[in-house]
Design a protein around this motif. Structure first.
Motif, short mmCIF file in Angstrom:
data_model
loop_
_atom_site.label_atom_id
_atom_site.label_comp_id
_atom_site.label_asym_id
_atom_site.label_seq_id
_atom_site.Cartn_x
_atom_site.Cartn_y
_atom_site.Cartn_z
N LEU A 24 0.85 -1.18 0.00
CA LEU A 24 0.00 0.00 0.00
C LEU A 24 0.89 1.24 0.00
O LEU A 24 2.11 1.14 -0.10
N SER A 25 0.30 2.40 0.14
CA SER A 25 1.08 3.63 0.12
C SER A 25 2.17 3.59 1.18
O SER A 25 1.97 3.06 2.28
N GLY A 26 3.32 4.12 0.86
CA GLY A 26 4.45 4.14 1.77
C GLY A 26 5.17 2.82 1.89
O GLY A 26 6.07 2.66 2.68
N GLY A 27 4.74 1.82 1.10
CA GLY A 27 5.36 0.51 1.17
C GLY A 27 4.83 -0.34 2.31
O GLY A 27 5.45 -1.32 2.71
N ASN A 28 3.65 0.02 2.84
CA ASN A 28 3.07 -0.77 3.93
C ASN A 28 2.43 -2.03 3.36
O ASN A 28 1.58 -1.95 2.48
#
Length: 170
Positions: free
Chosen positions: A42-46
């Motif tokens: 997901l966003s931010g590499g989460n």
């Protein structure tokens, strides 16, 4: 036959999301593309990890953390489990949670683009107070960037203190 001068459009209605053409899906950012057989970032590499209790979902989350963030995740998990034997683990809302049975959750961490955020749910009561403020009255954060040197003694002390406080019920 004469053309109508009406201003009403005879164009078909726009298609819904369920009827999108493949070409529109290709325009999404690469980290948002669904990938068969791998974890979606997901966003931010989460990492997007299914909700679950126990060590297995937490280890799946850590294994999917990109690059240097995975090293931070492993170090955090090792420090927490070494400091609090029998700690309870789970993944909810794409975030690993740590707590004690019947006491609730005391800590979590989460990937962002440039750092890993460690959340102490009763952090305002820790000494010294962790540096990151929150919109929530009691929560405090520690942001760990790629080049940061982690003070494991201080982090371990915060983990110990946090585990002795009433946790969050989620």
């Amino acid at each position: 036959m004469a053309k109508s001068t009406s201003s009403k459009s005879t164009k078909p209605a726009k298609t819904t999301a369920a009827k999108r053409t493949p070409s529109k899906d290709k325009r999404r950012k690469p980290e948002q593309q669904p990938r068969t057989g791998t974890v979606r970032l997901l966003s931010g590499g989460n990492p997007q990890i299914a909700k679950g209790d126990g060590d297995a979902p937490v280890q799946a989350y850590i294994a999917a953390m990109p690059g240097w963030k995975g090293d931070i995740g492993r170090r955090l998990d090792t420090l927490i489990t070494r400091t609090i034997p029998g700690v309870r683990k789970a993944v909810k809302w794409n975030t690993p949670l740590y707590g004690l049975a019947d006491q609730g959750w005391f800590l979590s961490f989460h990937c962002f683009t440039k750092y890993v955020k460690v959340a102490f749910f009763r952090g305002r009561l820790l000494r010294p107070v962790p540096p990151g403020e929150s919109r929530t009255k009691d929560t405090r954060y520690l942001d760990i960037h790629e080049t940061d040197i982690i003070d494991e003694a201080q982090l371990g002390a915060w983990v110990t203190q946090a585990s002795q406080l009433p946790g969050e019920r989620m």
